[in-house]
Enzyme design. Structure first.
Site, PDB file in Angstrom:
ATOM      1  N   ASN A   1      -2.909   6.178  -0.896  1.00  0.00           N
ATOM      2  CA  ASN A   1      -2.705   6.265   0.554  1.00  0.00           C
ATOM      3  C   ASN A   1      -2.005   7.540   1.000  1.00  0.00           C
ATOM      4  O   ASN A   1      -2.022   7.877   2.172  1.00  0.00           O
ATOM      5  CB  ASN A   1      -1.983   5.027   1.061  1.00  0.00           C
TER       6      ASN A   1
ATOM      7  N   GLU B   1      -3.869   0.559  -8.770  1.00  0.00           N
ATOM      8  CA  GLU B   1      -2.755   1.502  -8.977  1.00  0.00           C
ATOM      9  C   GLU B   1      -1.570   0.671  -9.456  1.00  0.00           C
ATOM     10  O   GLU B   1      -1.186  -0.295  -8.792  1.00  0.00           O
ATOM     11  CB  GLU B   1      -2.356   2.159  -7.648  1.00  0.00           C
TER      12      GLU B   1
ATOM     13  N   HIS C   1      -1.368  -2.508  -7.024  1.00  0.00           N
ATOM     14  CA  HIS C   1      -2.044  -2.177  -5.769  1.00  0.00           C
ATOM     15  C   HIS C   1      -3.562  -2.237  -5.932  1.00  0.00           C
ATOM     16  O   HIS C   1      -4.172  -1.324  -6.487  1.00  0.00           O
ATOM     17  CB  HIS C   1      -1.575  -0.779  -5.316  1.00  0.00           C
TER      18      HIS C   1
ATOM     19  N   SER D   1       0.820  -1.214   0.000  1.00  0.00           N
ATOM     20  CA  SER D   1       0.000   0.000   0.000  1.00  0.00           C
ATOM     21  C   SER D   1       0.846   1.252   0.000  1.00  0.00           C
ATOM     22  O   SER D   1       0.317   2.340  -0.181  1.00  0.00           O
ATOM     23  CB  SER D   1      -0.855   0.101   1.256  1.00  0.00           C
TER      24      SER D   1
END
Ligand code: NAI
Length: 284
Positions: free
Chosen positions: A190, A152, A140, A119
């Site tokens: 994130n 991602e 991701h 992440s």
């Protein structure tokens, strides 16, 4: 390059979702976890998810059995045969991921692409543990994987264009929408999401509002589908802390300092939904 056989490592909440999505998209999936118990529970979990699809008439019983037949649990990484793509989804710790990638580099055939579902950790640093950094990439997925559309895709410094293209196409075959992101801590998702979650924990820590009300403000006031404290519980508080530590270390700015209350919950083992208790309590 044609991807047919995939190895998913980590039978936790993300690994199981990733395995399920590959299986339902016609890939053959080997599943490995260092805990055999976790693999057993994982197979039962995927079976239950697919049964729900049958109940909703989204899939026939025959189709479901075919999907399950494409899953091969393995008890050792050396038992994985002919893998084209590895997707790693183990704990969010650099030392663990680097040592795993080093092992995979030795065990996997030369053509195998090594992807990580990290992440927040730098892909370039994970890739540096291998002799094939051009074949290491971030893939991701979002939680819950079967539902969320985004993937991602993060290039490490050495990731080749060819490998990027294969992962982009593979993500589309999984019926996902890939977005290309550069290798910086937390990527895009994130870097934006986790400071908001951390700030929500600070508002609880400082007694600004009750936990239910903090969540209500963001749901009713900002139209978020889920409040930030509930979201933290769903992500896993250990994962939230690891991500904040990566942002704090990576950017060196105190605005990313993990909230002491988050550290306290993790130390207590209150890791969120996966253990039945975090900011809120859940049926296990
Ligand atoms: P989890 O705690 O549910 O599962 C992790 C699994 O990895 C456990 O079953 C554990 O036994 C296994 N494991 C740990 N070390 C291992 C090793 N060396 N070899 C084999 N298996 C090992 O964690 P979760 O939530 O599935 O997260 C996994 C990864 O996915 C992390 O890197 C996390 O940052 C990332 N991620 C998590 C999201 C979330 O919402 N929880 C979203 C997107 C990515």
């Amino acid at each position: 390059m044609d991807i047919k056989n995939v190895l998913v490592i980590g039978a936790g909440q993300m690994g199981l979702g990733i395995a399920q999505v590959f299986m339902t998209s016609n890939y053959h999936v080997s599943l490995y976890d260092m805990s055999e118990e976790q693999i057993k529970k994982g197979i039962a979990f995927i079976d239950k998810q697919l049964n729900r699809q049958v109940e909703k008439a989204a899939m026939t019983k025959v189709e479901k059995d075919e999907v399950m037949n494409r899953l091969y649990p393995i008890s050792s990484l050396s038992n994985a045969a002919q893998v084209d793509l590895v997707v790693e989804a183990v704990v969010e710790k650099m030392e663990v991921k680097q040592s795993l990638f080093k092992e995979l580099d030795q065990l996997m055939p030369p053509h195998t692409i090594l992807a990580t579902n990290t992440s927040s950790l730098p892909i370039t640093e994970i890739a540096a543990a291998t002799s094939r950094p051009q074949q290491v990439i971030g893939m991701h997925f979002m939680n819950p994987v079967p539902v969320m559309k985004l993937v991602e895709i993060i290039r490490g410094l050495a990731t080749s264009d060819e490998v990027y293209k294969v992962i982009h196409e593979t993500s589309e075959r999984l019926n996902k929408v890939p977005v290309e992101v550069e290798d910086f801590p937390g990527f895009v998702s994130n870097r934006i999401l986790m400071p908001m979650v951390n700030e929500a924990i600070y508002t609880l820590y400082e007694g600004v509002a009750r936990k239910e009300d903090i969540d209500a403000v963001m749901k009713l006031g900002m139209r978020h589908p889920m409040g930030p404290l509930t979201l933290a519980d769903f992500i896993g508080l250990d994962t939230c802390l690891f991500i904040m530590e990566t942002l704090h270390k990576g950017f060196g700015d105190d605005k990313y300092r993990p909230c002491p209350l988050l550290r306290k919950y993790v130390k207590a083992g209150w890791l969120g939904k996966k253990v039945g208790r975090g900011f809120f309590t859940y049926d296990k």
